[in-house]
Write an enzyme that holds these catalytic residues in place. Sequence first.
Site, PDB file in Angstrom:
ATOM      1  N   HIS A 284       4.767  -3.800  -3.571  1.00  0.00           N
ATOM      2  CA  HIS A 284       5.524  -2.563  -3.555  1.00  0.00           C
ATOM      3  C   HIS A 284       6.937  -2.878  -3.056  1.00  0.00           C
ATOM      4  O   HIS A 284       7.162  -3.914  -2.403  1.00  0.00           O
ATOM      5  CB  HIS A 284       4.919  -1.544  -2.588  1.00  0.00           C
ATOM      6  CG  HIS A 284       3.565  -1.041  -2.967  1.00  0.00           C
ATOM      7  ND1 HIS A 284       3.320   0.265  -3.321  1.00  0.00           N
ATOM      8  CD2 HIS A 284       2.364  -1.678  -3.031  1.00  0.00           C
ATOM      9  CE1 HIS A 284       2.032   0.432  -3.578  1.00  0.00           C
ATOM     10  NE2 HIS A 284       1.421  -0.730  -3.412  1.00  0.00           N
TER      11      HIS A 284
ATOM     12  N   ASP B  61       2.066   5.755   0.401  1.00  0.00           N
ATOM     13  CA  ASP B  61       1.513   5.349  -0.878  1.00  0.00           C
ATOM     14  C   ASP B  61       0.463   6.382  -1.282  1.00  0.00           C
ATOM     15  O   ASP B  61      -0.614   6.446  -0.698  1.00  0.00           O
ATOM     16  CB  ASP B  61       0.888   3.958  -0.742  1.00  0.00           C
ATOM     17  CG  ASP B  61       0.273   3.449  -2.031  1.00  0.00           C
ATOM     18  OD1 ASP B  61       0.279   4.191  -3.029  1.00  0.00           O
ATOM     19  OD2 ASP B  61      -0.231   2.306  -2.034  1.00  0.00           O
TER      20      ASP B  61
ATOM     21  N   GLU C 206      -0.895   0.020   4.425  1.00  0.00           N
ATOM     22  CA  GLU C 206      -1.731  -1.141   4.093  1.00  0.00           C
ATOM     23  C   GLU C 206      -1.357  -2.343   4.963  1.00  0.00           C
ATOM     24  O   GLU C 206      -1.085  -3.429   4.470  1.00  0.00           O
ATOM     25  CB  GLU C 206      -1.656  -1.475   2.590  1.00  0.00           C
ATOM     26  CG  GLU C 206      -2.899  -2.210   2.132  1.00  0.00           C
ATOM     27  CD  GLU C 206      -2.984  -2.463   0.625  1.00  0.00           C
ATOM     28  OE1 GLU C 206      -3.945  -3.119   0.230  1.00  0.00           O
ATOM     29  OE2 GLU C 206      -2.104  -2.010  -0.129  1.00  0.00           O
TER      30      GLU C 206
END
Length: 257
Positions: free
Chosen positions: A248, A151, A38
Site C-alpha cells: 500500500h 484500510d 496491519e
Amino acid sequence: MMARRLISWNVNGLRAFQKNGGFTWFLQERPDIFCLQETKAQPQQLDESLTAIDGYHVYFASAERKGYSGVALYTREEPKHVAYGFGVERFDNEGRTLVAEYEHFTLLNVYFPNGKSSEERLQYKMDFYEAFLPFLDEITSQGKNVILCGDVNTAHKAIDLARPKENETVSGFLPEERAWLDKLITHGYVDTFRMFHPEPDYYTWWSFRARARERNVGWRIDYFFVNDAFKDHVTNAFILPKVMGADHCPLGIEVDV
C-alpha cells in the site's frame, strides 16, 4: 485555526516496513498524526525505535494472535482518551480499531477485515461492517466530529480500481461490500479524497505480482472519511503512490481546526 496533517498507511508488517525504509520516511515527514494498519506485531515484540518516538505519543491495538492484523497510532498531541476496539469482542480481539478523542474531533484508525480467503472471512468482514457503522453513528449523534481512516479493503466504485470488470466477483469489489460504502455515505460521511480528486487512476494498493505498481494496475481501498459537518475543515486530501515501503502507499488529509 491550527493546521494538522494526518497520514494513514497499511504497512503490511511494521518490522518489514521499517526494513523497507517506510519508517524513515515517517521520521522525515513527521505528520501530526500517523495511523498504521496491519502492523502484525504486539508492542512487546518491537524494539524502542518503533515504540518510543521523540515528540509522539504511541498507541497499539494488537491481535491476540501473534503476527496478525493490528493498528498503531503515533500522535504529537496527546488525545483526551484512547479506546482499543469498539466493544464487540469477536472483532476487538483481532486488534483492528483504535479510537482517539481530541478536542475538535474523534479519530478512528481501522483495519477492516479482508474477505478474500474464505466465505467465513467474507461473512466476518460483512459482520464487522454492520457492527461498526452504528458505533460510528453513535459518536456523531453526540455532536462530535469524526475522522475515519484506514484500510477498508473495498474499492467503492469502478473508478477506484484499474480492472473493475474482471473483479466484479472478487472480494474487495463485490456488490454487497460496495453497498456498505454507499450506506456509509448516506449516513452522512464524506470520502475526502473525492472532494479534491474526481479523476481516475489514483490507487492505494497494488499486487506484488506482474509489476502491478509499475503499471499502476491498482485498487483504492484506503480512505479518509469525515462527517459532513466537518468536511469544510478539510483543506486537502492526497495519495502518495511514489512513497515506497509496503504494497500500500500512504494517503493523507490536512485539516484546519
